[in-house]
Design a protein around this motif. Structure first.
Motif, PDB file in Angstrom:
ATOM      1  N   ILE A 227      55.214  71.431  88.956  1.00 37.33           N
ATOM      2  CA  ILE A 227      55.354  72.535  87.940  1.00 37.33           C
ATOM      3  C   ILE A 227      55.312  73.635  89.285  1.00 37.33           C
ATOM      4  O   ILE A 227      56.219  74.550  88.929  1.00 37.33           O
ATOM      5  CB  ILE A 227      53.814  72.128  86.924  1.00 37.33           C
ATOM      6  N   LEU A 228      54.402  73.506  89.445  1.00 37.73           N
ATOM      7  CA  LEU A 228      54.122  75.608  90.134  1.00 37.73           C
ATOM      8  C   LEU A 228      55.322  75.409  91.223  1.00 37.73           C
ATOM      9  O   LEU A 228      55.843  76.909  91.443  1.00 37.73           O
ATOM     10  CB  LEU A 228      52.744  75.260  91.288  1.00 37.73           C
ATOM     11  N   ILE A 229      56.228  74.764  91.484  1.00 37.34           N
ATOM     12  CA  ILE A 229      57.330  75.048  92.387  1.00 37.34           C
ATOM     13  C   ILE A 229      58.757  75.228  91.281  1.00 37.34           C
ATOM     14  O   ILE A 229      59.204  76.595  91.848  1.00 37.34           O
ATOM     15  CB  ILE A 229      57.732  73.610  93.518  1.00 37.34           C
ATOM     16  N   ALA A 230      58.633  74.476  90.641  1.00 38.84           N
ATOM     17  CA  ALA A 230      59.768  74.207  89.112  1.00 38.84           C
ATOM     18  C   ALA A 230      59.746  75.800  88.912  1.00 38.84           C
ATOM     19  O   ALA A 230      60.444  76.343  88.166  1.00 38.84           O
ATOM     20  CB  ALA A 230      59.381  73.342  88.790  1.00 38.84           C
TER      21      ALA A 230
ATOM     22  N   ILE B  61      58.053  67.693  95.318  1.00 39.54           N
ATOM     23  CA  ILE B  61      59.066  68.561  95.539  1.00 39.54           C
ATOM     24  C   ILE B  61      60.363  67.351  94.456  1.00 39.54           C
ATOM     25  O   ILE B  61      61.053  68.960  94.188  1.00 39.54           O
ATOM     26  CB  ILE B  61      59.545  68.391  96.963  1.00 39.54           C
ATOM     27  N   VAL B  62      59.693  66.812  94.528  1.00 38.96           N
ATOM     28  CA  VAL B  62      61.348  65.255  93.893  1.00 38.96           C
ATOM     29  C   VAL B  62      60.757  66.038  92.464  1.00 38.96           C
ATOM     30  O   VAL B  62      61.799  65.922  91.498  1.00 38.96           O
ATOM     31  CB  VAL B  62      61.184  64.328  94.346  1.00 38.96           C
ATOM     32  N   LEU B  63      59.756  66.030  92.173  1.00 40.27           N
ATOM     33  CA  LEU B  63      59.660  66.062  90.004  1.00 40.27           C
ATOM     34  C   LEU B  63      60.198  67.269  90.386  1.00 40.27           C
ATOM     35  O   LEU B  63      60.366  67.543  89.149  1.00 40.27           O
ATOM     36  CB  LEU B  63      57.708  66.104  90.422  1.00 40.27           C
ATOM     37  N   ALA B  64      59.421  68.515  91.041  1.00 34.75           N
ATOM     38  CA  ALA B  64      59.926  69.790  90.249  1.00 34.75           C
ATOM     39  C   ALA B  64      61.281  69.894  90.384  1.00 34.75           C
ATOM     40  O   ALA B  64      61.702  70.350  88.925  1.00 34.75           O
ATOM     41  CB  ALA B  64      59.968  70.895  91.497  1.00 34.75           C
ATOM     42  N   ILE B  65      62.551  68.744  90.912  1.00 34.99           N
ATOM     43  CA  ILE B  65      63.619  69.128  90.398  1.00 34.99           C
ATOM     44  C   ILE B  65      63.931  68.329  89.646  1.00 34.99           C
ATOM     45  O   ILE B  65      64.875  68.859  88.898  1.00 34.99           O
ATOM     46  CB  ILE B  65      64.517  68.325  91.586  1.00 34.99           C
ATOM     47  N   MET B  66      62.642  67.253  89.373  1.00 33.13           N
ATOM     48  CA  MET B  66      62.690  66.082  87.824  1.00 33.13           C
ATOM     49  C   MET B  66      62.488  67.262  86.202  1.00 33.13           C
ATOM     50  O   MET B  66      63.453  66.756  85.236  1.00 33.13           O
ATOM     51  CB  MET B  66      62.533  65.035  88.371  1.00 33.13           C
ATOM     52  N   ALA B  67      61.812  67.629  86.405  1.00 32.74           N
ATOM     53  CA  ALA B  67      61.006  68.663  85.789  1.00 32.74           C
ATOM     54  C   ALA B  67      62.167  70.175  85.365  1.00 32.74           C
ATOM     55  O   ALA B  67      61.789  70.448  84.103  1.00 32.74           O
ATOM     56  CB  ALA B  67      59.543  68.970  86.116  1.00 32.74           C
ATOM     57  N   LEU B  68      62.564  70.479  86.082  1.00 24.21           N
ATOM     58  CA  LEU B  68      63.569  71.420  85.850  1.00 24.21           C
ATOM     59  C   LEU B  68      63.797  71.320  84.619  1.00 24.21           C
ATOM     60  O   LEU B  68      64.779  72.643  84.053  1.00 24.21           O
ATOM     61  CB  LEU B  68      64.984  71.810  87.428  1.00 24.21           C
ATOM     62  N   PRO B  69      65.888  70.509  84.718  1.00 22.45           N
ATOM     63  CA  PRO B  69      65.908  71.305  83.303  1.00 22.45           C
ATOM     64  C   PRO B  69      65.409  70.909  82.051  1.00 22.45           C
ATOM     65  O   PRO B  69      65.918  71.797  81.110  1.00 22.45           O
ATOM     66  CB  PRO B  69      67.135  69.035  83.164  1.00 22.45           C
TER      67      PRO B  69
ATOM     68  N   LEU C 127      71.247  66.816  85.743  1.00 24.79           N
ATOM     69  CA  LEU C 127      71.036  66.865  87.260  1.00 24.79           C
ATOM     70  C   LEU C 127      69.187  66.060  85.908  1.00 24.79           C
ATOM     71  O   LEU C 127      68.721  65.764  86.508  1.00 24.79           O
ATOM     72  CB  LEU C 127      69.857  68.353  87.025  1.00 24.79           C
ATOM     73  N   ALA C 128      69.162  66.521  84.680  1.00 25.00           N
ATOM     74  CA  ALA C 128      68.438  65.531  84.186  1.00 25.00           C
ATOM     75  C   ALA C 128      69.084  64.124  84.226  1.00 25.00           C
ATOM     76  O   ALA C 128      67.890  63.251  83.832  1.00 25.00           O
ATOM     77  CB  ALA C 128      67.944  66.273  82.634  1.00 25.00           C
TER      78      ALA C 128
ATOM     79  N   ARG D 181      56.640  65.881  81.293  1.00 23.92           N
ATOM     80  CA  ARG D 181      57.662  64.523  82.503  1.00 23.92           C
ATOM     81  C   ARG D 181      56.907  64.211  83.602  1.00 23.92           C
ATOM     82  O   ARG D 181      57.209  63.435  84.086  1.00 23.92           O
ATOM     83  CB  ARG D 181      58.504  65.808  82.238  1.00 23.92           C
ATOM     84  N   ALA D 182      56.791  65.630  84.186  1.00 22.12           N
ATOM     85  CA  ALA D 182      56.129  64.777  85.958  1.00 22.12           C
ATOM     86  C   ALA D 182      54.727  63.692  86.037  1.00 22.12           C
ATOM     87  O   ALA D 182      55.040  62.868  86.638  1.00 22.12           O
ATOM     88  CB  ALA D 182      55.935  65.775  86.315  1.00 22.12           C
ATOM     89  N   ILE D 183      53.953  64.143  85.250  1.00 20.04           N
ATOM     90  CA  ILE D 183      52.848  63.199  84.688  1.00 20.04           C
ATOM     91  C   ILE D 183      53.285  61.252  84.516  1.00 20.04           C
ATOM     92  O   ILE D 183      52.866  60.349  85.571  1.00 20.04           O
ATOM     93  CB  ILE D 183      51.350  63.685  83.468  1.00 20.04           C
ATOM     94  N   GLY D 184      54.889  61.533  83.697  1.00 20.71           N
ATOM     95  CA  GLY D 184      54.924  60.438  83.738  1.00 20.71           C
ATOM     96  C   GLY D 184      55.756  59.553  84.085  1.00 20.71           C
ATOM     97  O   GLY D 184      56.382  58.352  84.623  1.00 20.71           O
TER      98      GLY D 184
END
Lengths: 285, 401
Positions: B191-194, B261-269, B224-225, B323-326
């Motif tokens: 989340i800090l990255i995103a 990093i991967v999670l940041a991209i995935m949480a962005l949308p 992206l989502a 989203r990231a946790i799951g």
């Protein structure tokens, strides 16, 4: 006395706005980077044989046909579960429920269900469908699990589609002597149809890419035959990609297959998104 | 007349079907919690020692019981004296089946192990400091040692335990602390990255971009989502992981950072959509009065729009974390899955979903490991449900005036 456009607070604004624009393009750039990278590396393996034949020689040759078929079956199965329930649920919330609190509870529960991680659906599907109901590791268990996962999306889209229909439609139909059910069947549903279809298409895209829910409910590493009944295990595209990307005796040899599988998955999502957007655009006029 | 009546019956039937459908999501949530907890709860009634085995000591030993942690430390050689676990000051001599079996010839043990119980019994009686780990079937009536009572796994050991080692013998370790911390570590880093990117895109879409640009960008963000998490995992594995390895000169690139990093991209949308929606609800009158007072558009954004949308932005952050946790597959593929308490971003970590995905396939149904994994699922369920509800409450908070 007009100040220069690029001094003081205006300069500040210009800097921040261009920064935001740059970052936005960067985020979209990531998308193109991911898709581009995989497509460029993997487009070479995509051919008719890859799409229509089974894997050979320990997943290093051949194609992904059984995985495509398996995912296709899972999508059909899960939509048979989710679509009727989802649409009926949406109709109930928007057309029938008179108690505002009940609608609120359903909406909150639907949102919460949408926020539950897919692996939890996998655990639930395993303990209810696979073990308790004795479906075994099967297409049936996988379809139910994926169906429950897709439910919130379909409900949400249906509710929004019904909300967008002006009340004058309903009043006009009722004034002509039609019953509530007839009104819904003949007036409301046809008007909401395109938007509801958008929901269906989007959830097909979502379901076809899910791995965690089918890990323990349906997916098989390799099957010599295509599934013949709903109690058979199936191969599936996302699980296939996971397996050949992470395990195997010769990762280098299976890489091209992995790229090819990833392209097919991305293509499904792209096509579904495109279809949904076209449909939305066409009928919103 | 008759026909009309039947129609009405049909309408009632359909109305009830619709009502039932409306209750499905609620029912599913209730069922999920029931199933996860009933499958998982058995863990706290299970013995800590492997099924079919017992721990025995010499009769002179005063020790009453051992925790799974102590058993593991003893057999790992980290605890060497009974004094350390509350007994007399005698060195501990761990005895496994193999140790005994190798001391005797095949003849002495017997073709069908018929003399083995006798030998085990003698071995225990001969060593005052012995701690033996035997199959239960070899303990007979004449056994001269003392069998330690089977302890059950406690809530404290599960939630406070620092080791997750479900296949360890004689005592499997089910401490979820490293998994919970690993999950939070990766998610919060993500989340800090995103966040900076998410906010920038949300502001750009809500306030700055022309309608035309917005119409192009929005579907791309949605796309992206839509990309499956396993594809993100694959991309992370072939691009981000080697990149991290070469930048930080690490032996392996599968680290918490790769996952973040991967999670940041995935949480962005998620972050972008929720934050943008919140910013869009700012009343035009508020923005116009700010502009009329001579504020620039940017000043209006950070003094009016962002404060007004702050609760929505908080909700966006919370939902992004949820989203990231799951997230399972992508994390499983890029974080290296070492169940240790994380200290830095360049070490492998293991998250709760990844643990379930990696281990459930190997655990036998109803086994202790199976129950421990369902309990993990229950923790994840409660965590994400709590986050959903929290986000809902934040969103409803009164707006800043």
């Amino acid at each position: 006395m007009q100040k220069n456009k690029f001094t003081g607070k205006r300069a500040n604004q210009a800097i921040f706005f261009s920064l935001f624009r740059l970052m936005s393009y960067l985020v979209v750039g990531i998308l193109f980077c991911i898709i581009g990278f995989i497509v460029i590396r993997g487009i070479g393996v995509i051919n008719w044989e890859f799409l229509t034949s089974a894997p050979k020689d320990g997943m290093t040759k051949g194609g992904i046909f059984p995985a495509i078929i398996g995912t296709f079956y899972l999508v059909i199965g899960s939509m048979l579960v989710a679509f009727p329930i989802g649409v009926m649920s949406g109709i109930y919330m928007n057309e029938y429920a008179t108690n505002k609190h009940i609608v609120r509870v359903i909406r909150v529960m639907t949102n919460n269900l949408g926020g539950i991680p897919s692996i939890v659906f996998g655990l639930f599907g395993m303990s209810l469908f696979v073990n308790k109901l004795h479906f075994g590791d099967s297409l049936l268990a996988g379809s139910f699990t994926l169906g429950l996962l897709a439910l919130p999306l379909i409900i949400r889209v249906t509710e929004e589609a019904l909300k967008a229909i002006p009340d004058t439609y309903r009043q006009g139909s009722l004034a002509l002597g039609a019953t509530k059910l007839t009104t819904i069947r003949r007036v409301i549903l046809p008007a909401a149809f395109p938007n509801v279809m958008t929901g269906l298409i989007l959830s097909i895209g979502r379901v076809s890419g899910e791995t965690a829910p089918i890990l323990f409910t349906a997916a098989a590493y390799f099957l010599p035959h295509l599934p013949t009944s709903v109690f058979d295990q199936v191969m599936a595209l996302p699980y296939h990609l996971y397996v050949i990307a992470t395990s195997g005796t010769d990762l280098e040899a299976t890489r091209p297959m992995a790229y090819g599988t990833a392209i097919v998955l991305i293509a499904i999502v792209l096509i579904m998104n495109l279809l949904a957007n076209l449909l939305r655009r066409r009928f919103s006029k | 007349m008759f026909n009309k009546k039947r129609n009405r019956f049909g309408e009632t039937l359909i109305e009830w079907t619709l009502r039932l459908s409306g209750g499905t999501t609620t029912l599913v949530i209730v069922l999920i919690s029931i199933f996860l907890f009933t499958e998982g709860w058995g863990l706290f009634k299970s013995s800590t020692v492997e099924k079919g085995y017992v721990l025995c000591v010499n009769r002179s030993n005063k020790i009453q019981n051992l925790t799974p942690k102590q058993v593991k430390e003893i057999f790992d050689g980290n605890i060497t004296s009974w004094k350390q676990v509350g007994g007399d000051d005698i060195p501990i001599e761990p005895l496994r089946m193999d140790d005994i079996a190798s001391q005797y010839t095949e003849e002495e043990i017997g073709a069908n192990f018929e003399h083995l119980p006798q030998k085990l019994s003698e071995a225990i009686a001969a060593k005052p400091g012995a701690l033996a780990f035997f199959p239960e079937q070899f303990i007979n009536i004449n056994f001269q040692g003392r069998v330690l009572p089977a302890e059950t796994i406690t809530l404290k050991e599960y939630f406070g335990g620092k080791e997750w080692f479900p296949t360890a013998t004689p005592a499997a370790q089910f401490g979820v602390l490293p998994l919970i911390l690993g999950t939070l570590w990766v998610s919060i880093a993500a989340i800090l990255i995103a966040l900076p990117f998410g906010m920038a895109v949300a502001i750009y879409l809500a306030e700055i971009a022309s309608n035309r640009v917005r119409k192009i960008l929005k579907p791309l963000i949605e796309l992206l989502a839509g990309i499956p998490s396993v594809v993100y995992g694959f991309f992370g594995l072939i691009v981000i992981v080697p990149l991290i390895r070469s930048i930080f000169h690490l032996p392996v690139g599968e680290t918490a950072l790769a996952g973040a990093i991967v999670l940041a991209i995935m949480a962005l949308p998620t972050i972008i959509t929720v934050a943008e929606d919140a910013m869009r609800t700012t009343p035009l009158a508020m923005k116009e009065s700010s502009l009329a007072l001579g504020a620039t558009h940017w000043q209006t954004i950070y003094r009016v729009v962002i404060p007004y949308a702050s609760s929505g932005i908080m909700a966006a952050i919370v939902l992004g974390i949820g989203r990231a946790i799951g997230e399972t597959m992508a994390v499983l593929m890029v974080t290296g899955n070492a169940a240790v308490i994380p200290h830095s971003l360049t070490e492998p970590v293991r998250t709760i979903p990844a643990t379930i995905a990696a281990e459930l396939g190997e655990s036998a149904m109803g086994s202790v490991q199976y129950q421990a994994l369902f309990m993990l699922g229950a923790i994840l369920f409660v965590l994400t449900l709590g986050i959903s509800i929290w986000a809902e409450i934040i969103r409803k908070e009164p707006k800043v005036q």
